[in-house]
Design a protein around this motif. Sequence first.
Motif, PDB file in Angstrom:
ATOM      1  N   GLU A  94      28.584  29.198 -23.328  1.00 32.12           N
ATOM      2  CA  GLU A  94      29.916  29.511 -22.807  1.00 32.12           C
ATOM      3  C   GLU A  94      29.837  30.587 -21.726  1.00 32.12           C
ATOM      4  O   GLU A  94      30.569  30.528 -20.731  1.00 32.12           O
ATOM      5  N   LYS A  95      28.973  31.556 -21.906  1.00 31.92           N
ATOM      6  CA  LYS A  95      28.809  32.602 -20.897  1.00 31.92           C
ATOM      7  C   LYS A  95      28.203  32.025 -19.616  1.00 31.92           C
ATOM      8  O   LYS A  95      28.580  32.418 -18.500  1.00 31.92           O
ATOM      9  N   PHE A  96      27.299  31.062 -19.774  1.00 30.13           N
ATOM     10  CA  PHE A  96      26.719  30.386 -18.612  1.00 30.13           C
ATOM     11  C   PHE A  96      27.784  29.615 -17.844  1.00 30.13           C
ATOM     12  O   PHE A  96      27.848  29.665 -16.606  1.00 30.13           O
ATOM     13  N   LYS A  97      28.638  28.907 -18.562  1.00 31.01           N
ATOM     14  CA  LYS A  97      29.714  28.145 -17.916  1.00 31.01           C
ATOM     15  C   LYS A  97      30.643  29.082 -17.149  1.00 31.01           C
ATOM     16  O   LYS A  97      31.006  28.811 -15.991  1.00 31.01           O
ATOM     17  N   GLN A  98      31.033  30.178 -17.788  1.00 29.68           N
ATOM     18  CA  GLN A  98      31.945  31.119 -17.137  1.00 29.68           C
ATOM     19  C   GLN A  98      31.311  31.740 -15.898  1.00 29.68           C
ATOM     20  O   GLN A  98      31.965  31.864 -14.853  1.00 29.68           O
ATOM     21  N   ALA A  99      30.053  32.120 -16.010  1.00 28.63           N
ATOM     22  CA  ALA A  99      29.367  32.753 -14.880  1.00 28.63           C
ATOM     23  C   ALA A  99      29.195  31.784 -13.713  1.00 28.63           C
ATOM     24  O   ALA A  99      29.230  32.184 -12.545  1.00 28.63           O
ATOM     25  N   THR A 100      29.012  30.514 -14.015  1.00 27.69           N
ATOM     26  CA  THR A 100      28.725  29.520 -12.977  1.00 27.69           C
ATOM     27  C   THR A 100      29.983  28.939 -12.349  1.00 27.69           C
ATOM     28  O   THR A 100      30.047  28.754 -11.129  1.00 27.69           O
ATOM     29  N   TRP A 101      31.002  28.662 -13.166  1.00 28.56           N
ATOM     30  CA  TRP A 101      32.178  27.957 -12.654  1.00 28.56           C
ATOM     31  C   TRP A 101      33.507  28.664 -12.899  1.00 28.56           C
ATOM     32  O   TRP A 101      34.543  28.184 -12.428  1.00 28.56           O
ATOM     33  N   GLY A 102      33.496  29.770 -13.614  1.00 28.68           N
ATOM     34  CA  GLY A 102      34.751  30.445 -13.927  1.00 28.68           C
ATOM     35  C   GLY A 102      35.569  30.795 -12.705  1.00 28.68           C
ATOM     36  O   GLY A 102      36.793  30.652 -12.688  1.00 28.68           O
ATOM     37  N   LYS A 104      35.703  29.211  -9.996  1.00 26.21           N
ATOM     38  CA  LYS A 104      36.106  28.013  -9.262  1.00 26.21           C
ATOM     39  C   LYS A 104      37.253  27.264  -9.941  1.00 26.21           C
ATOM     40  O   LYS A 104      37.735  26.269  -9.405  1.00 26.21           O
ATOM     41  N   LEU A 105      37.679  27.740 -11.105  1.00 26.57           N
ATOM     42  CA  LEU A 105      38.640  26.975 -11.903  1.00 26.57           C
ATOM     43  C   LEU A 105      39.972  26.775 -11.197  1.00 26.57           C
ATOM     44  O   LEU A 105      40.545  25.690 -11.228  1.00 26.57           O
ATOM     45  N   GLU A 106      40.480  27.817 -10.553  1.00 29.74           N
ATOM     46  CA  GLU A 106      41.795  27.700  -9.930  1.00 29.74           C
ATOM     47  C   GLU A 106      41.794  26.674  -8.804  1.00 29.74           C
ATOM     48  O   GLU A 106      42.683  25.817  -8.730  1.00 29.74           O
ATOM     49  N   SER A 107      40.783  26.726  -7.941  1.00 29.56           N
ATOM     50  CA  SER A 107      40.719  25.775  -6.836  1.00 29.56           C
ATOM     51  C   SER A 107      40.473  24.359  -7.357  1.00 29.56           C
ATOM     52  O   SER A 107      41.064  23.391  -6.854  1.00 29.56           O
ATOM     53  N   TYR A 108      39.638  24.230  -8.378  1.00 25.46           N
ATOM     54  CA  TYR A 108      39.374  22.912  -8.962  1.00 25.46           C
ATOM     55  C   TYR A 108      40.636  22.351  -9.610  1.00 25.46           C
ATOM     56  O   TYR A 108      40.911  21.149  -9.526  1.00 25.46           O
ATOM     57  N   PHE A 109      41.410  23.227 -10.234  1.00 26.43           N
ATOM     58  CA  PHE A 109      42.657  22.804 -10.864  1.00 26.43           C
ATOM     59  C   PHE A 109      43.609  22.209  -9.830  1.00 26.43           C
ATOM     60  O   PHE A 109      44.188  21.136 -10.034  1.00 26.43           O
ATOM     61  N   PHE A 110      43.780  22.894  -8.692  1.00 29.86           N
ATOM     62  CA  PHE A 110      44.704  22.406  -7.682  1.00 29.86           C
ATOM     63  C   PHE A 110      44.177  21.141  -6.995  1.00 29.86           C
ATOM     64  O   PHE A 110      44.954  20.314  -6.526  1.00 29.86           O
ATOM     65  N   GLN A 111      42.863  20.978  -6.954  1.00 32.28           N
ATOM     66  CA  GLN A 111      42.282  19.752  -6.400  1.00 32.28           C
ATOM     67  C   GLN A 111      42.599  18.550  -7.291  1.00 32.28           C
ATOM     68  O   GLN A 111      42.783  17.433  -6.798  1.00 32.28           O
ATOM     69  N   LEU A 220      38.670  22.100 -17.960  1.00 32.17           N
ATOM     70  CA  LEU A 220      38.116  21.998 -16.611  1.00 32.17           C
ATOM     71  C   LEU A 220      36.713  22.594 -16.543  1.00 32.17           C
ATOM     72  O   LEU A 220      35.839  22.080 -15.835  1.00 32.17           O
ATOM     73  N   LEU A 221      36.503  23.668 -17.290  1.00 35.37           N
ATOM     74  CA  LEU A 221      35.176  24.282 -17.334  1.00 35.37           C
ATOM     75  C   LEU A 221      34.161  23.296 -17.894  1.00 35.37           C
ATOM     76  O   LEU A 221      33.048  23.159 -17.370  1.00 35.37           O
ATOM     77  N   ASN A 222      34.544  22.583 -18.933  1.00 32.11           N
ATOM     78  CA  ASN A 222      33.660  21.588 -19.519  1.00 32.11           C
ATOM     79  C   ASN A 222      33.427  20.413 -18.571  1.00 32.11           C
ATOM     80  O   ASN A 222      32.323  19.855 -18.519  1.00 32.11           O
ATOM     81  N   GLU A 223      34.449  20.027 -17.820  1.00 30.25           N
ATOM     82  CA  GLU A 223      34.287  18.943 -16.847  1.00 30.25           C
ATOM     83  C   GLU A 223      33.264  19.322 -15.778  1.00 30.25           C
ATOM     84  O   GLU A 223      32.389  18.522 -15.423  1.00 30.25           O
ATOM     85  N   LEU A 224      33.386  20.534 -15.256  1.00 29.42           N
ATOM     86  CA  LEU A 224      32.455  20.994 -14.230  1.00 29.42           C
ATOM     87  C   LEU A 224      31.035  21.075 -14.791  1.00 29.42           C
ATOM     88  O   LEU A 224      30.073  20.711 -14.120  1.00 29.42           O
ATOM     89  N   PHE A 225      30.931  21.552 -16.023  1.00 31.79           N
ATOM     90  CA  PHE A 225      29.612  21.650 -16.665  1.00 31.79           C
ATOM     91  C   PHE A 225      29.001  20.273 -16.857  1.00 31.79           C
ATOM     92  O   PHE A 225      27.818  20.059 -16.561  1.00 31.79           O
ATOM     93  N   GLU A 226      29.777  19.314 -17.362  1.00 30.07           N
ATOM     94  CA  GLU A 226      29.251  17.971 -17.614  1.00 30.07           C
ATOM     95  C   GLU A 226      28.840  17.285 -16.311  1.00 30.07           C
ATOM     96  O   GLU A 226      27.851  16.555 -16.274  1.00 30.07           O
ATOM     97  N   THR A 227      29.610  17.521 -15.248  1.00 30.27           N
ATOM     98  CA  THR A 227      29.235  16.961 -13.945  1.00 30.27           C
ATOM     99  C   THR A 227      27.899  17.521 -13.493  1.00 30.27           C
ATOM    100  O   THR A 227      27.014  16.784 -13.018  1.00 30.27           O
ATOM    101  N   TRP A 228      27.731  18.822 -13.623  1.00 28.55           N
ATOM    102  CA  TRP A 228      26.468  19.476 -13.269  1.00 28.55           C
ATOM    103  C   TRP A 228      25.326  18.937 -14.130  1.00 28.55           C
ATOM    104  O   TRP A 228      24.235  18.657 -13.625  1.00 28.55           O
ATOM    105  N   LEU A 229      25.588  18.765 -15.419  1.00 27.83           N
ATOM    106  CA  LEU A 229      24.543  18.300 -16.326  1.00 27.83           C
ATOM    107  C   LEU A 229      24.077  16.894 -15.963  1.00 27.83           C
ATOM    108  O   LEU A 229      22.874  16.601 -15.986  1.00 27.83           O
ATOM    109  N   GLN A 230      25.021  16.029 -15.610  1.00 28.42           N
ATOM    110  CA  GLN A 230      24.650  14.677 -15.199  1.00 28.42           C
ATOM    111  C   GLN A 230      23.805  14.693 -13.928  1.00 28.42           C
ATOM    112  O   GLN A 230      22.852  13.915 -13.781  1.00 28.42           O
ATOM    113  N   GLU A 231      24.124  15.593 -13.016  1.00 32.48           N
ATOM    114  CA  GLU A 231      23.348  15.722 -11.792  1.00 32.48           C
ATOM    115  C   GLU A 231      21.940  16.200 -12.096  1.00 32.48           C
ATOM    116  O   GLU A 231      20.965  15.741 -11.488  1.00 32.48           O
TER     117      GLU A 231
END
Length: 245
Positions: A94-102, A104-111, A220-231
């Motif tokens: 969870e700390k890794f997710k927050q540090a990596t994408w936390g 970016k959440l607002e901009s990703y949300f509006f996208q 959204l944090l989990n979505e970004l993480f899963e996308t990264w993981l698939q990559e």
Amino acid sequence: MTEVIQIGNRTIEASELIPLLASYQMLPQLLRELIIDEAIAPIECTPEEVAHAQQQFYAEKQLTQEADIQAWMTNYGLTTSQLEIITLRKLKLEKFKQATWGHKLESYFFQTKGKLDKVIYSLLRTQDIGIAQELYFRIQANEQSFAEVAREYSLGPEAQTGGLVGPIELNALHPAMVQMLSSSQPDQVLPPTRIAEWFVILRLEKFIPAQLDESMKARLLNELFETWLQEQKKQITSLPNVSDN
């Protein structure tokens, strides 16, 4: 060959592990966990965080006594140091997710907000355009309510609810329905429209804008993480070759 484990009359050797994992369709999960381990390795935790993570882990597993902990470790063949790693893994992830994408959440949300908004709507569908037009005129003339007509004539499961559907996210709907509902006003009955094999009549009941609350942030944090993981998985083009000998 190195003996790993004895199960009944069978001895499992190191060289057999990868083929066994492959035959049990467990290699993708192993790959996932190895990628995560590498990512979270640099993450540090405070003593307070460590203590809280351990308490939370024991509570989740219902390990209330030291004997319970020892029995659980024995069941899974774990050492004390391995147990410590396991209890911290969720926290470090969870700390890794927050540090990596936390950040970016607002901009990703509006996208993605246009797909996250929800609607409640009424739906009536039939495969006969003549019937659809007749029912539309009945509703428009207030000869029958939308719910009455839907219960009697709609050919989908929405007939059981008088045509009422939702709340449901726009991204779960057919693109044509998204466009129709997004451009209409509440209580506006839309004329029959062909969507796939159906002629549908729609009425927007309520539009529910998505909110960037805590549950949405976690999603959204989990979505970004899963996308990264698939990559990351795609970048690993091959698994270790294991000899059959």
